[in-house]
Write a protein that holds these residues in place. Structure first.
Motif, PDB file in Angstrom:
ATOM      1  N   SER A   4     -28.582 -56.597 -20.312  1.00 28.93           N
ATOM      2  CA  SER A   4     -27.363 -56.504 -19.517  1.00 28.93           C
ATOM      3  C   SER A   4     -26.244 -55.777 -20.269  1.00 28.93           C
ATOM      4  N   HIS A   5     -26.254 -55.859 -21.595  1.00 32.47           N
ATOM      5  CA  HIS A   5     -25.211 -55.194 -22.375  1.00 32.47           C
ATOM      6  C   HIS A   5     -25.318 -53.670 -22.290  1.00 32.47           C
ATOM      7  N   TRP A   6     -26.512 -53.135 -22.347  1.00 34.64           N
ATOM      8  CA  TRP A   6     -26.643 -51.678 -22.293  1.00 34.64           C
ATOM      9  C   TRP A   6     -26.237 -51.157 -20.919  1.00 34.64           C
ATOM     10  N   LYS A   7     -26.457 -51.943 -19.883  1.00 30.15           N
ATOM     11  CA  LYS A   7     -26.057 -51.504 -18.544  1.00 30.15           C
ATOM     12  C   LYS A   7     -24.537 -51.426 -18.427  1.00 30.15           C
ATOM     13  N   LEU A  12     -19.463 -48.167 -18.508  1.00 29.75           N
ATOM     14  CA  LEU A  12     -18.223 -47.804 -19.198  1.00 29.75           C
ATOM     15  C   LEU A  12     -18.198 -46.319 -19.545  1.00 29.75           C
ATOM     16  N   VAL A  13     -19.286 -45.806 -20.067  1.00 29.64           N
ATOM     17  CA  VAL A  13     -19.367 -44.388 -20.425  1.00 29.64           C
ATOM     18  C   VAL A  13     -19.209 -43.510 -19.176  1.00 29.64           C
ATOM     19  N   ILE A  14     -19.866 -43.882 -18.092  1.00 28.50           N
ATOM     20  CA  ILE A  14     -19.777 -43.091 -16.857  1.00 28.50           C
ATOM     21  C   ILE A  14     -18.351 -43.113 -16.310  1.00 28.50           C
ATOM     22  N   LEU A  50     -23.536 -34.023 -15.467  1.00 30.40           N
ATOM     23  CA  LEU A  50     -23.731 -35.047 -16.499  1.00 30.40           C
ATOM     24  C   LEU A  50     -22.971 -36.327 -16.136  1.00 30.40           C
ATOM     25  N   SER A  51     -23.090 -36.742 -14.892  1.00 26.37           N
ATOM     26  CA  SER A  51     -22.532 -37.979 -14.340  1.00 26.37           C
ATOM     27  C   SER A  51     -21.024 -37.970 -14.163  1.00 26.37           C
ATOM     28  N   GLY A  52     -20.411 -36.803 -14.092  1.00 25.05           N
ATOM     29  CA  GLY A  52     -18.966 -36.731 -13.892  1.00 25.05           C
ATOM     30  C   GLY A  52     -18.566 -36.181 -12.536  1.00 25.05           C
ATOM     31  N   ALA A  53     -19.479 -36.193 -11.588  1.00 27.20           N
ATOM     32  CA  ALA A  53     -19.225 -35.571 -10.286  1.00 27.20           C
ATOM     33  C   ALA A  53     -18.112 -36.259  -9.504  1.00 27.20           C
ATOM     34  N   PHE A  54     -17.989 -37.569  -9.643  1.00 25.41           N
ATOM     35  CA  PHE A  54     -16.968 -38.271  -8.872  1.00 25.41           C
ATOM     36  C   PHE A  54     -15.566 -37.940  -9.367  1.00 25.41           C
ATOM     37  N   GLY A  55     -15.407 -37.735 -10.666  1.00 25.90           N
ATOM     38  CA  GLY A  55     -14.122 -37.307 -11.208  1.00 25.90           C
ATOM     39  C   GLY A  55     -13.768 -35.906 -10.758  1.00 25.90           C
ATOM     40  N   VAL A  56     -14.754 -35.015 -10.769  1.00 24.29           N
ATOM     41  CA  VAL A  56     -14.529 -33.640 -10.313  1.00 24.29           C
ATOM     42  C   VAL A  56     -14.200 -33.642  -8.824  1.00 24.29           C
ATOM     43  N   LEU A  57     -14.946 -34.386  -8.037  1.00 28.98           N
ATOM     44  CA  LEU A  57     -14.726 -34.446  -6.594  1.00 28.98           C
ATOM     45  C   LEU A  57     -13.339 -34.999  -6.276  1.00 28.98           C
ATOM     46  N   ALA A  58     -12.962 -36.070  -6.940  1.00 28.96           N
ATOM     47  CA  ALA A  58     -11.620 -36.640  -6.732  1.00 28.96           C
ATOM     48  C   ALA A  58     -10.550 -35.630  -7.134  1.00 28.96           C
ATOM     49  N   GLY A  59     -10.754 -34.968  -8.268  1.00 30.83           N
ATOM     50  CA  GLY A  59      -9.793 -33.969  -8.723  1.00 30.83           C
ATOM     51  C   GLY A  59      -9.669 -32.792  -7.763  1.00 30.83           C
ATOM     52  N   MET A  60     -10.796 -32.391  -7.184  1.00 33.36           N
ATOM     53  CA  MET A  60     -10.775 -31.278  -6.223  1.00 33.36           C
ATOM     54  C   MET A  60      -9.830 -31.580  -5.065  1.00 33.36           C
ATOM     55  N   TYR A  61      -9.942 -32.768  -4.516  1.00 30.30           N
ATOM     56  CA  TYR A  61      -9.183 -33.081  -3.311  1.00 30.30           C
ATOM     57  C   TYR A  61      -7.798 -33.626  -3.585  1.00 30.30           C
ATOM     58  N   ILE A  62      -7.611 -34.342  -4.665  1.00 21.98           N
ATOM     59  CA  ILE A  62      -6.272 -34.838  -4.990  1.00 21.98           C
ATOM     60  C   ILE A  62      -5.366 -33.701  -5.436  1.00 21.98           C
ATOM     61  N   PHE A  63      -5.906 -32.791  -6.258  1.00 24.40           N
ATOM     62  CA  PHE A  63      -5.100 -31.674  -6.759  1.00 24.40           C
ATOM     63  C   PHE A  63      -5.239 -30.417  -5.902  1.00 24.40           C
ATOM     64  N   ARG A  64      -6.048 -30.491  -4.853  1.00 23.90           N
ATOM     65  CA  ARG A  64      -6.335 -29.340  -3.982  1.00 23.90           C
ATOM     66  C   ARG A  64      -6.749 -28.128  -4.812  1.00 23.90           C
ATOM     67  N   HIS A  65      -7.773 -28.357  -5.598  1.00 24.14           N
ATOM     68  CA  HIS A  65      -8.233 -27.331  -6.534  1.00 24.14           C
ATOM     69  C   HIS A  65      -9.702 -27.034  -6.289  1.00 24.14           C
ATOM     70  N   LYS A  66     -10.028 -25.797  -6.125  1.00 20.08           N
ATOM     71  CA  LYS A  66     -11.397 -25.302  -5.905  1.00 20.08           C
ATOM     72  C   LYS A  66     -11.955 -25.728  -4.544  1.00 20.08           C
ATOM     73  N   THR A  67     -11.111 -26.154  -3.636  1.00 21.11           N
ATOM     74  CA  THR A  67     -11.596 -26.622  -2.335  1.00 21.11           C
ATOM     75  C   THR A  67     -11.951 -25.479  -1.392  1.00 21.11           C
ATOM     76  N   ARG A  68     -11.596 -24.263  -1.721  1.00 20.47           N
ATOM     77  CA  ARG A  68     -11.964 -23.111  -0.889  1.00 20.47           C
ATOM     78  C   ARG A  68     -13.279 -22.480  -1.322  1.00 20.47           C
ATOM     79  N   HIS A  69     -13.745 -22.845  -2.489  1.00 19.85           N
ATOM     80  CA  HIS A  69     -14.989 -22.294  -3.012  1.00 19.85           C
ATOM     81  C   HIS A  69     -16.169 -23.047  -2.415  1.00 19.85           C
ATOM     82  N   TRP A  70     -17.041 -22.338  -1.721  1.00 20.34           N
ATOM     83  CA  TRP A  70     -18.203 -22.977  -1.103  1.00 20.34           C
ATOM     84  C   TRP A  70     -19.114 -23.603  -2.142  1.00 20.34           C
TER      85      TRP A  70
END
Length: 93
Positions: A4-7, A12-14, A50-70
């Motif tokens: 349970s500790h490694w999980k 935490l790392v993610i 490398l497991s950081g997609a949710f941070g990038v996705l949140a940043g895209m829409y909160i900062f309105r950055h790269k949202t025009r790039h398909w």
């Protein structure tokens, strides 16, 4: 006990990595507005993969950055789904 500790350590790392990728999107947006040095798109995609997609996705829409790039509109959500699947399988070990 160890199992349970490694999980929790993985969670935490993610979480920390997603905070970093979110901040990375803010930095890139700020640099873009000032016409300065930018973070390479390859770096952003690799960080998302490398497991950081949710941070990038949140940043895209909160900062309105790269949202025009398909490549970002489609690629980052797909990577987020892949991240979810990998995390799920990691936790079912």
């Amino acid at each position: 006990m160890f199992e349970s500790h490694w999980k929790w350590a993985v969670v935490l790392v993610i979480v920390l990595w997603n905070i970093i990728t979110f901040i990375m999107m803010k930095i890139d947006k700020s640099k873009a507005e000032k016409s300065k040095w930018r973070i390479k798109e390859k770096t952003i995609f690799l960080s998302a993969f490398l497991s950081g997609a949710f941070g990038v996705l949140a940043g895209m829409y909160i900062f309105r950055h790269k949202t025009r790039h398909w490549s970002f509109k489609i690629g980052i959500p797909l990577i987020a789904i892949i991240n979810l699947i990998l995390i799920y399988f990691l936790y079912t070990l």
